[in-house]
Design a protein around this motif. Sequence first.
Motif, PDB file in Angstrom:
ATOM      1  N   MET A 196       0.839  -1.191   0.000  1.00 30.86           N
ATOM      2  CA  MET A 196       0.000   0.000   0.000  1.00 30.86           C
ATOM      3  C   MET A 196       0.871   1.237   0.000  1.00 30.86           C
ATOM      4  O   MET A 196       1.505   1.583   0.981  1.00 30.86           O
ATOM      5  N   LYS A 197       0.969   1.852  -1.181  1.00 27.17           N
ATOM      6  CA  LYS A 197       1.806   3.042  -1.306  1.00 27.17           C
ATOM      7  C   LYS A 197       0.910   4.269  -1.360  1.00 27.17           C
ATOM      8  O   LYS A 197       0.011   4.363  -2.191  1.00 27.17           O
ATOM      9  N   SER A 198       1.174   5.194  -0.449  1.00 30.97           N
ATOM     10  CA  SER A 198       0.391   6.420  -0.428  1.00 30.97           C
ATOM     11  C   SER A 198       1.205   7.548  -1.040  1.00 30.97           C
ATOM     12  O   SER A 198       2.304   7.855  -0.569  1.00 30.97           O
ATOM     13  N   LEU A 199       0.690   8.140  -2.089  1.00 31.12           N
ATOM     14  CA  LEU A 199       1.415   9.210  -2.780  1.00 31.12           C
ATOM     15  C   LEU A 199       1.571  10.422  -1.878  1.00 31.12           C
ATOM     16  O   LEU A 199       2.613  11.088  -1.877  1.00 31.12           O
ATOM     17  N   ILE A 200       0.536  10.689  -1.062  1.00 32.61           N
ATOM     18  CA  ILE A 200       0.588  11.842  -0.160  1.00 32.61           C
ATOM     19  C   ILE A 200       1.716  11.665   0.847  1.00 32.61           C
ATOM     20  O   ILE A 200       2.526  12.563   1.076  1.00 32.61           O
ATOM     21  N   LEU A 201       1.783  10.460   1.413  1.00 32.19           N
ATOM     22  CA  LEU A 201       2.803  10.206   2.420  1.00 32.19           C
ATOM     23  C   LEU A 201       4.203  10.254   1.814  1.00 32.19           C
ATOM     24  O   LEU A 201       5.143  10.777   2.411  1.00 32.19           O
ATOM     25  N   GLN A 202       4.334   9.725   0.580  1.00 33.72           N
ATOM     26  CA  GLN A 202       5.657   9.728  -0.053  1.00 33.72           C
ATOM     27  C   GLN A 202       6.121  11.142  -0.348  1.00 33.72           C
ATOM     28  O   GLN A 202       7.292  11.491  -0.138  1.00 33.72           O
ATOM     29  N   THR A 203       5.195  11.979  -0.841  1.00 30.46           N
ATOM     30  CA  THR A 203       5.573  13.372  -1.117  1.00 30.46           C
ATOM     31  C   THR A 203       5.898  14.113   0.164  1.00 30.46           C
ATOM     32  O   THR A 203       6.861  14.881   0.232  1.00 30.46           O
ATOM     33  N   ALA A 204       5.096  13.849   1.211  1.00 31.13           N
ATOM     34  CA  ALA A 204       5.365  14.495   2.493  1.00 31.13           C
ATOM     35  C   ALA A 204       6.715  14.052   3.043  1.00 31.13           C
ATOM     36  O   ALA A 204       7.453  14.857   3.629  1.00 31.13           O
ATOM     37  N   THR A 205       7.052  12.771   2.837  1.00 34.97           N
ATOM     38  CA  THR A 205       8.342  12.274   3.308  1.00 34.97           C
ATOM     39  C   THR A 205       9.488  13.010   2.632  1.00 34.97           C
ATOM     40  O   THR A 205      10.486  13.347   3.268  1.00 34.97           O
ATOM     41  N   ARG A 206       9.316  13.277   1.334  1.00 32.07           N
ATOM     42  CA  ARG A 206      10.374  13.955   0.594  1.00 32.07           C
ATOM     43  C   ARG A 206      10.660  15.339   1.170  1.00 32.07           C
ATOM     44  O   ARG A 206      11.789  15.806   1.139  1.00 32.07           O
ATOM     45  N   TYR A 207       9.613  15.991   1.696  1.00 34.22           N
ATOM     46  CA  TYR A 207       9.832  17.318   2.281  1.00 34.22           C
ATOM     47  C   TYR A 207      10.243  17.240   3.742  1.00 34.22           C
ATOM     48  O   TYR A 207      10.971  18.084   4.239  1.00 34.22           O
ATOM     49  N   LEU A 208       9.734  16.229   4.452  1.00 33.15           N
ATOM     50  CA  LEU A 208      10.008  16.139   5.885  1.00 33.15           C
ATOM     51  C   LEU A 208      11.393  15.592   6.180  1.00 33.15           C
ATOM     52  O   LEU A 208      11.974  15.889   7.210  1.00 33.15           O
ATOM     53  N   PHE A 209      11.928  14.782   5.247  1.00 32.96           N
ATOM     54  CA  PHE A 209      13.199  14.103   5.506  1.00 32.96           C
ATOM     55  C   PHE A 209      14.331  15.076   5.830  1.00 32.96           C
ATOM     56  O   PHE A 209      14.962  14.966   6.883  1.00 32.96           O
ATOM     57  N   PRO A 210      14.605  16.074   4.944  1.00 33.66           N
ATOM     58  CA  PRO A 210      15.689  17.005   5.272  1.00 33.66           C
ATOM     59  C   PRO A 210      15.428  17.791   6.542  1.00 33.66           C
ATOM     60  O   PRO A 210      16.352  18.075   7.312  1.00 33.66           O
ATOM     61  N   LEU A 211      14.157  18.106   6.801  1.00 37.24           N
ATOM     62  CA  LEU A 211      13.805  18.856   8.006  1.00 37.24           C
ATOM     63  C   LEU A 211      14.171  18.073   9.263  1.00 37.24           C
ATOM     64  O   LEU A 211      14.783  18.600  10.203  1.00 37.24           O
ATOM     65  N   LEU A 212      13.819  16.790   9.268  1.00 39.33           N
ATOM     66  CA  LEU A 212      14.085  15.970  10.448  1.00 39.33           C
ATOM     67  C   LEU A 212      15.581  15.758  10.650  1.00 39.33           C
ATOM     68  O   LEU A 212      16.079  15.815  11.780  1.00 39.33           O
ATOM     69  N   VAL A 213      16.306  15.521   9.540  1.00 39.59           N
ATOM     70  CA  VAL A 213      17.753  15.305   9.660  1.00 39.59           C
ATOM     71  C   VAL A 213      18.430  16.577  10.165  1.00 39.59           C
ATOM     72  O   VAL A 213      19.278  16.537  11.073  1.00 39.59           O
ATOM     73  N   LEU A 214      18.019  17.718   9.618  1.00 34.91           N
ATOM     74  CA  LEU A 214      18.585  19.006  10.037  1.00 34.91           C
ATOM     75  C   LEU A 214      18.322  19.235  11.518  1.00 34.91           C
ATOM     76  O   LEU A 214      19.194  19.672  12.262  1.00 34.91           O
ATOM     77  N   TYR A 215      17.117  18.903  11.948  1.00 38.80           N
ATOM     78  CA  TYR A 215      16.766  19.138  13.346  1.00 38.80           C
ATOM     79  C   TYR A 215      17.557  18.229  14.270  1.00 38.80           C
ATOM     80  O   TYR A 215      17.939  18.635  15.368  1.00 38.80           O
ATOM     81  N   SER A 216      17.808  17.001  13.835  1.00 42.73           N
ATOM     82  CA  SER A 216      18.574  16.096  14.687  1.00 42.73           C
ATOM     83  C   SER A 216      20.015  16.585  14.821  1.00 42.73           C
ATOM     84  O   SER A 216      20.594  16.531  15.912  1.00 42.73           O
ATOM     85  N   VAL A 217      20.593  17.097  13.722  1.00 45.54           N
ATOM     86  CA  VAL A 217      21.954  17.634  13.803  1.00 45.54           C
ATOM     87  C   VAL A 217      21.984  18.873  14.697  1.00 45.54           C
ATOM     88  O   VAL A 217      22.896  19.075  15.506  1.00 45.54           O
ATOM     89  N   PHE A 218      20.937  19.685  14.581  1.00 44.56           N
ATOM     90  CA  PHE A 218      20.816  20.880  15.429  1.00 44.56           C
ATOM     91  C   PHE A 218      20.794  20.493  16.906  1.00 44.56           C
ATOM     92  O   PHE A 218      21.498  21.090  17.739  1.00 44.56           O
ATOM     93  N   LEU A 219      20.015  19.467  17.235  1.00 46.19           N
ATOM     94  CA  LEU A 219      19.946  19.021  18.626  1.00 46.19           C
ATOM     95  C   LEU A 219      21.282  18.465  19.090  1.00 46.19           C
ATOM     96  O   LEU A 219      21.687  18.661  20.241  1.00 46.19           O
ATOM     97  N   LEU A 220      21.993  17.778  18.181  1.00 44.11           N
ATOM     98  CA  LEU A 220      23.294  17.200  18.542  1.00 44.11           C
ATOM     99  C   LEU A 220      24.293  18.302  18.856  1.00 44.11           C
ATOM    100  O   LEU A 220      25.006  18.258  19.859  1.00 44.11           O
TER     101      LEU A 220
END
Lengths: 147, 92
Positions: free
Chosen positions: A1-25
């Motif tokens: 079950m592939k959700s296009l909405i979730l995949q597109t959201a992942t593409r935008y959220l991924f850099p945000l989450l990685v950036l935030y984790s580095v910021f916290l580190l």
Amino acid sequence: MKSLILQTATRYLFPLLVLYSVFLLVRGHHEPGGGFIGGLMAAAPIALCALAYDVDVARNLLPLRPIRLLALGLATAAGVSIGALFMGRPLLTGSWVELPMPGGGVLDLGTPLLFDLGIYLVVLGVVTQIIFSLATKSPLHWERDES
Amino acid sequence: MTHVDPQQAAEVALWLLSLGVGVAFARLIRGPSLPDRVVAFDMIGNLLVGGVLLLGISTHELYQLRVATVLALINFLGTVAFALYVQRRELP
């Protein structure tokens, strides 16, 4: 079950989450944050990719196998903490370097950051290993895949 | 127009948010179906984000902002995972 909405959201959220984790580190030593919570935040985008796409896609995102990430992080943290012994100081003593930055500020760099980086890698390795083991049927699936 | 003290406003809003968490928790316990419970869980998480921000306003601490950011990002992830499992359960 592939959700296009979730995949597109992942593409935008991924850099945000990685950036935030580095910021916290990076800000961890003086303010709330640090290696542990940064590593947990870094595992979140991997989990999101495993949910939105596939577990194999999420696996290919990591440069190393989770167990190797864990070993590398543990070696970094242990090496940094033992390194203080060679400089004639007690175990886990931090040493700091103050670098003047353009613009008048001063950048405080120290070995606690490297220690936090080790914790970051350990937590990232453990959590991604747990996610991959839970997402695939057999917990040893990953081991058999590679060797 | 009367002047409103931000501290007092934050306190009143915190009480109202607590009421919201209580109502959502009742739905989490009673909820006849699993999707009801998932939505209630998501709502509790979002109310908690607001609560942490209001706490930051009333204590003048800036780091509550980061707590709220982390909570909002992770909360979304939990709801997505729940939704996928609900979907997978109803598929066959």
